[in-house]
Write an enzyme that holds these catalytic residues in place. Structure first.
Site, short mmCIF file in Angstrom:
data_model
loop_
_atom_site.label_atom_id
_atom_site.label_comp_id
_atom_site.label_asym_id
_atom_site.label_seq_id
_atom_site.Cartn_x
_atom_site.Cartn_y
_atom_site.Cartn_z
N PRO A 74 0.82 -1.22 0.00
CA PRO A 74 0.00 0.00 0.00
C PRO A 74 0.85 1.26 0.00
O PRO A 74 1.84 1.36 0.72
CB PRO A 74 -0.80 -0.13 1.30
CG PRO A 74 -0.95 -1.60 1.48
CD PRO A 74 0.35 -2.20 0.99
N CYS A 75 0.43 2.22 -0.84
CA CYS A 75 1.32 3.35 -1.15
C CYS A 75 0.77 4.71 -0.77
O CYS A 75 1.35 5.72 -1.13
CB CYS A 75 1.62 3.35 -2.65
SG CYS A 75 0.14 3.55 -3.67
N GLN A 76 -0.35 4.77 -0.05
CA GLN A 76 -0.94 6.08 0.22
C GLN A 76 0.02 7.01 0.95
O GLN A 76 0.05 8.21 0.72
CB GLN A 76 -2.23 5.91 1.02
CG GLN A 76 -3.34 5.26 0.21
CD GLN A 76 -4.57 4.98 1.04
OE1 GLN A 76 -4.50 4.90 2.26
NE2 GLN A 76 -5.70 4.81 0.38
N TYR A 78 3.15 7.20 0.59
CA TYR A 78 4.22 7.66 -0.28
C TYR A 78 3.74 8.66 -1.33
O TYR A 78 4.54 9.22 -2.06
CB TYR A 78 4.86 6.47 -1.02
CG TYR A 78 5.31 5.34 -0.12
CD1 TYR A 78 5.86 5.58 1.13
CD2 TYR A 78 5.19 4.03 -0.55
CE1 TYR A 78 6.27 4.54 1.94
CE2 TYR A 78 5.61 2.97 0.26
CZ TYR A 78 6.15 3.24 1.51
OH TYR A 78 6.56 2.20 2.29
N ASN A 115 5.26 0.70 -6.96
CA ASN A 115 4.72 1.73 -6.07
C ASN A 115 4.61 3.05 -6.80
O ASN A 115 4.96 3.16 -7.98
CB ASN A 115 5.60 1.86 -4.82
CG ASN A 115 4.78 2.08 -3.57
OD1 ASN A 115 4.18 3.13 -3.39
ND2 ASN A 115 4.74 1.07 -2.70
#
Length: 350
Positions: A74-76, A78, A115
């Site tokens: 999960p990349c929120q 970043y 990502n």
């Protein structure tokens, strides 16, 4: 080559792997709606619906084939659009450690981590350096690069960072984009049905013959297009849409129509954007919340249109309530982008 996918979402990356000839054996996804989508579209894979922190072993038949472990933690945190969560203190930014844990259990020949490009500069590169150091510590040779989806035949200007690591000391060279003439929004969706605000048409005939190679690829042998679902916006929102030209955003909306905003002059540039039909789309992401507008019709995008702009074929079916299906499409890795990376790995491994 056998594939194992972590943080799989609805399976965009897995589809790209499958299109490249990878046999995906296992997928792990904790969201039940995304997992249901994966199960429906990847019938050959075993889908584990659980949090990755609970998994301590992976049971699959390795035979004499190479194994590739891949996925997008999960990349929120970043993302450049989530500045409040972009720090070492956010536990959601450390889920890549679970990915590395699984790599140590499986000991794959290849690892692919995908990502958002913001990962490269977040905390002055701290997290990217941590991931690469952890891969080195596990015995892998990593390399990374930011790729633009539009350069790989996806009708969308979407950049993603890929980290590819080899257990055999290979310094991976990333594929070069082959599409200097990008696929446009019109190329992608002009054959799809005309729709209205709030339409929930599960099946409709195509509006016309496929007008591009991309549309032909997405349609395959299908004669009916499914999941023509459009969120229902208020009359006020539709009136706002009417003032926005292709490529424009909320700044073209008269101020008298924006009175419910505390300060309409400070809206995010990404909301109320109308797609340009002769260019690739803006980043799809959560296209419902950002009010992404159809290029020629005064409405939001349908689920199928958004899926096309992500390069999901029309045979791909999404599961769950509409808001969950929209989120799945927006969060997914464009399959054609993933396919290019996996094809490159397979060529090297042959």
């Amino acid at each position: 080559m056998i594939g194992i996918e972590l943080f799989s979402g609805p399976g965009g990356m897995g589809l790209g792997a499958r299109q490249a000839g990878v046999k995906v054996a296992i997928a792990v996804e904790k969201d039940p709606f995304a997992a249901q989508t994966y199960i429906l579209n990847h019938r050959e894979a075993t889908v584990v619906v659980d949090d990755i922190v609970n998994i301590i072993e992976y049971d699959f038949e390795r035979k004499n084939e190479q194994v590739i472990l891949f996925g997008g933690p999960p990349c929120q945190g970043y993302s450049n659009s989530n500045r409040m969560t972009r720090s070492k203190e956010n536990p959601g930014n450390w889920l890549f450690k679970e990915f590395i844990k699984s790599a140590r259990i499986i000991n794959p020949d290849w690892i692919v981590i995908e990502n958002v490009p913001g990962l490269k500069n977040m905390d002055n590169g701290f997290f990217l350096e941590q991931i690469c150091n952890d891969l080195h510590g596990a015995g892998y040779t990593p390399n990374f690069k930011i790729l633009n989806s539009a350069d790989f035949g996806v009708p969308q200007k979407r950049e993603r960072i890929f980290i590819v690591a080899s257990r055999h000391g290979v310094a991976f060279e990333f594929p070069k984009g082959m599409f200097k003439n990008h696929v446009s929004v019109a190329d992608a969706i002009s054959d799809l049905p005309v729709l209205n605000n709030g339409n929930k048409e599960s099946k409709l005939p195509y509006k016309s013959k496929a007008k591009s190679d991309f549309a032909k690829l997405m349609r395959g042998q299908k004669r009916i297009v499914t999941q023509n679902y459009v969120s229902k916006n208020s009359e006020l929102v539709i009136e706002r849409y009417k003032h926005i030209s292709q490529g424009g955003n909320w700044q073209e909306i008269p101020l008298e129509l924006m009175k419910n905003y505390k300060d309409p002059t400070r809206c995010h540039h990404g909301i109320y954007r109308r797609l340009k039909q002769d260019e690739p789309a803006f980043v799809i992401a959560n296209y419902r919340k950002s009010m992404l507008i159809h290029p020629t019709e005064d409405r939001g995008l349908s689920l199928r249109e958004a899926a096309r702009l992500q390069s999901f074929p029309d045979s791909y079916v999404f599961c769950g309530p509409l808001v969950h299906m929209q989120q799945q499409v927006g969060d997914a890795v464009p399959p054609l982008l993933a396919k290019a990376v996996f094809e490159r790995i397979k060529r090297i491994s042959a």
